[in-house]
Design a protein around this motif. Structure first.
Motif, PDB file in Angstrom:
ATOM      1  N   HIS A 100       0.896  -1.283  -0.092  1.00  0.00           N
ATOM      2  CA  HIS A 100       0.131   0.103   0.055  1.00  0.00           C
ATOM      3  C   HIS A 100       0.903   1.200   0.038  1.00  0.00           C
ATOM      4  N   GLY A 101       0.307   2.418  -0.245  1.00  0.00           N
ATOM      5  CA  GLY A 101       1.056   3.650  -0.496  1.00  0.00           C
ATOM      6  C   GLY A 101       1.060   4.029   0.951  1.00  0.00           C
ATOM      7  N   GLN A 102       1.700   5.353   1.106  1.00  0.00           N
ATOM      8  CA  GLN A 102       1.957   5.850   2.517  1.00  0.00           C
ATOM      9  C   GLN A 102       0.624   6.187   3.003  1.00  0.00           C
ATOM     10  N   LYS A 111      -9.493   1.969  10.266  1.00  0.00           N
ATOM     11  CA  LYS A 111     -10.277   2.824   9.338  1.00  0.00           C
ATOM     12  C   LYS A 111     -10.040   4.373   9.545  1.00  0.00           C
ATOM     13  N   ASP A 112      -9.006   4.528  10.381  1.00  0.00           N
ATOM     14  CA  ASP A 112      -8.433   5.940  10.311  1.00  0.00           C
ATOM     15  C   ASP A 112      -6.893   6.107   9.629  1.00  0.00           C
ATOM     16  N   HIS A 113      -6.475   4.994   9.051  1.00  0.00           N
ATOM     17  CA  HIS A 113      -5.425   5.043   8.321  1.00  0.00           C
ATOM     18  C   HIS A 113      -5.453   5.136   6.776  1.00  0.00           C
ATOM     19  N   HIS A 114      -5.859   6.520   6.524  1.00  0.00           N
ATOM     20  CA  HIS A 114      -6.174   6.636   5.041  1.00  0.00           C
ATOM     21  C   HIS A 114      -4.795   6.951   4.470  1.00  0.00           C
ATOM     22  N   LEU A 115      -4.961   6.956   2.937  1.00  0.00           N
ATOM     23  CA  LEU A 115      -3.545   7.337   2.307  1.00  0.00           C
ATOM     24  C   LEU A 115      -3.342   8.739   2.441  1.00  0.00           C
ATOM     25  N   THR A 116      -2.163   9.272   2.573  1.00  0.00           N
ATOM     26  CA  THR A 116      -1.642  10.591   2.446  1.00  0.00           C
ATOM     27  C   THR A 116      -1.555  11.213   0.876  1.00  0.00           C
ATOM     28  N   GLU A 117      -1.567  12.267   0.657  1.00  0.00           N
ATOM     29  CA  GLU A 117      -1.390  12.726  -0.664  1.00  0.00           C
ATOM     30  C   GLU A 117      -0.068  11.746  -1.437  1.00  0.00           C
ATOM     31  N   LYS A 120      -1.340   8.451  -2.125  1.00  0.00           N
ATOM     32  CA  LYS A 120      -2.207   8.396  -3.319  1.00  0.00           C
ATOM     33  C   LYS A 120      -1.487   8.665  -4.557  1.00  0.00           C
ATOM     34  N   LEU A 121      -0.336   9.502  -4.806  1.00  0.00           N
ATOM     35  CA  LEU A 121       0.377   9.567  -5.810  1.00  0.00           C
ATOM     36  C   LEU A 121       1.358   8.281  -6.203  1.00  0.00           C
ATOM     37  N   GLN A 122       1.605   7.590  -4.942  1.00  0.00           N
ATOM     38  CA  GLN A 122       2.157   6.408  -5.152  1.00  0.00           C
ATOM     39  C   GLN A 122       1.550   5.168  -5.780  1.00  0.00           C
ATOM     40  N   ALA A 123       0.437   5.156  -5.157  1.00  0.00           N
ATOM     41  CA  ALA A 123      -0.601   4.125  -5.729  1.00  0.00           C
ATOM     42  C   ALA A 123      -0.846   4.453  -7.446  1.00  0.00           C
ATOM     43  N   LYS A 124      -1.153   5.833  -7.812  1.00  0.00           N
ATOM     44  CA  LYS A 124      -1.499   6.345  -9.057  1.00  0.00           C
ATOM     45  C   LYS A 124      -0.239   5.910 -10.083  1.00  0.00           C
ATOM     46  N   TYR A 125       0.845   6.381  -9.697  1.00  0.00           N
ATOM     47  CA  TYR A 125       2.232   5.878 -10.418  1.00  0.00           C
ATOM     48  C   TYR A 125       2.249   4.335 -10.763  1.00  0.00           C
ATOM     49  N   THR A 126       1.960   3.611  -9.523  1.00  0.00           N
ATOM     50  CA  THR A 126       2.276   2.262  -9.626  1.00  0.00           C
ATOM     51  C   THR A 126       1.187   1.644 -10.692  1.00  0.00           C
ATOM     52  N   SER A 152      -5.501   0.138  -3.726  1.00  0.00           N
ATOM     53  CA  SER A 152      -6.043  -0.866  -4.967  1.00  0.00           C
ATOM     54  C   SER A 152      -7.036  -0.178  -5.855  1.00  0.00           C
ATOM     55  N   GLU A 153      -8.182   0.713  -5.347  1.00  0.00           N
ATOM     56  CA  GLU A 153      -8.817   1.619  -5.918  1.00  0.00           C
ATOM     57  C   GLU A 153      -8.239   2.324  -7.097  1.00  0.00           C
ATOM     58  N   MET A 154      -7.185   2.956  -6.686  1.00  0.00           N
ATOM     59  CA  MET A 154      -6.352   3.942  -7.485  1.00  0.00           C
ATOM     60  C   MET A 154      -5.874   3.057  -8.856  1.00  0.00           C
ATOM     61  N   ILE A 155      -5.188   1.883  -8.219  1.00  0.00           N
ATOM     62  CA  ILE A 155      -4.385   1.169  -9.252  1.00  0.00           C
ATOM     63  C   ILE A 155      -5.331   0.621 -10.154  1.00  0.00           C
ATOM     64  N   LEU A 156      -6.692  -0.015  -9.620  1.00  0.00           N
ATOM     65  CA  LEU A 156      -7.735  -0.624 -10.677  1.00  0.00           C
ATOM     66  C   LEU A 156      -7.960   0.332 -11.732  1.00  0.00           C
ATOM     67  N   LYS A 157      -8.222   1.671 -11.522  1.00  0.00           N
ATOM     68  CA  LYS A 157      -8.699   2.533 -12.434  1.00  0.00           C
ATOM     69  C   LYS A 157      -7.574   2.824 -13.556  1.00  0.00           C
TER      70      LYS A 157
END
Length: 201
Positions: A100-102, A111-117, A120-126, A152-157
């Motif tokens: 997972h990304g940072q 539930k409090d451990h959301h991705l940082t900005e 999100k960039l790491q997931a998108k670039y991956t 995974s949501e960002m990677i799937l897109k």
């Protein structure tokens, strides 16, 4: 009198040296046993026979798919070798593991451990890189943890994979789902941690 005293001193030295050498060699002889004992796990979770690794868990090992050699004749050996070669795997299988990304580590709950900005960039670039590879994905399995789901949501897109086909697996969450096998001495399970029972592999 002096001679008797000297004999006692010499006897004490000889006995002490002999006892020391005996203890040393006895310890050396027991070293393999000590090594085994030291490598045993410190936890009390019983290991079932089903947890032991079976390399032929799916019965697809080539030797288990071919009739054994009946005799020592060259014809029988040729038959066995030819059938064995036919059963050997020719295809290549790729398993891609993605972390997972940072994420925000402030909250106490998952539930409090959301991705940082940045995460999100790491997931998108991956996802973009995986798309460039042109891999055809047969199956995608994702942890049920929040940060893994968002990644995974960002990677799937990016790879244009149908989210409905994704399998969400709780076994991929943090922590050991089963006690490690073979056992490792440095593993410390969390208190009151419950484990699944592993089946034959």
């Amino acid at each position: 009198m002096a001679t008797l005293k000297n004999l006692r001193i010499i006897s004490s030295i000889v006995v002490g040296t002999g006892a020391g050498l005996s203890a040393y060699y006895y310890q050396r002889l027991r070293e393999p046993e000590n090594l085994v004992q030291n490598s045993l796990p410190v936890y009390s979770t019983p290991v079932t026979e089903g947890a032991l690794w079976d390399t032929n868990w799916d019965f697809r090992e080539p030797k288990s798919c071919v009739r054994p050699v009946k005799n020592d004749s060259p014809q029988e050996e040729n038959r066995y070798n030819n059938e064995l070669e036919k059963m050997r795997v020719k295809a290549t299988r790729h398993i891609v593991l993605i972390r997972h990304g940072q994420y925000l580590d402030d909250g106490k709950h998952d539930k409090d451990h959301h991705l940082t900005e940045l995460g999100k960039l790491q997931a998108k670039y991956t996802g973009q890189r995986l798309h460039e590879l042109g891999i055809k994905w047969d199956k995608i399995i994702v942890s049920t943890m929040t940060r893994a789901q968002e990644t995974s949501e960002m990677i799937l897109k990016e790879i244009e994979y149908d989210p409905e086909k994704v399998r969400h697996c709780p076994y991929l969450r943090e922590g050991a789902p089963i006690a490690p096998q073979p056992p490792i001495s440095h593993w410390r399970p969390e208190k009151f941690q419950h484990f699944f029972q592993d089946g034959a592999r």
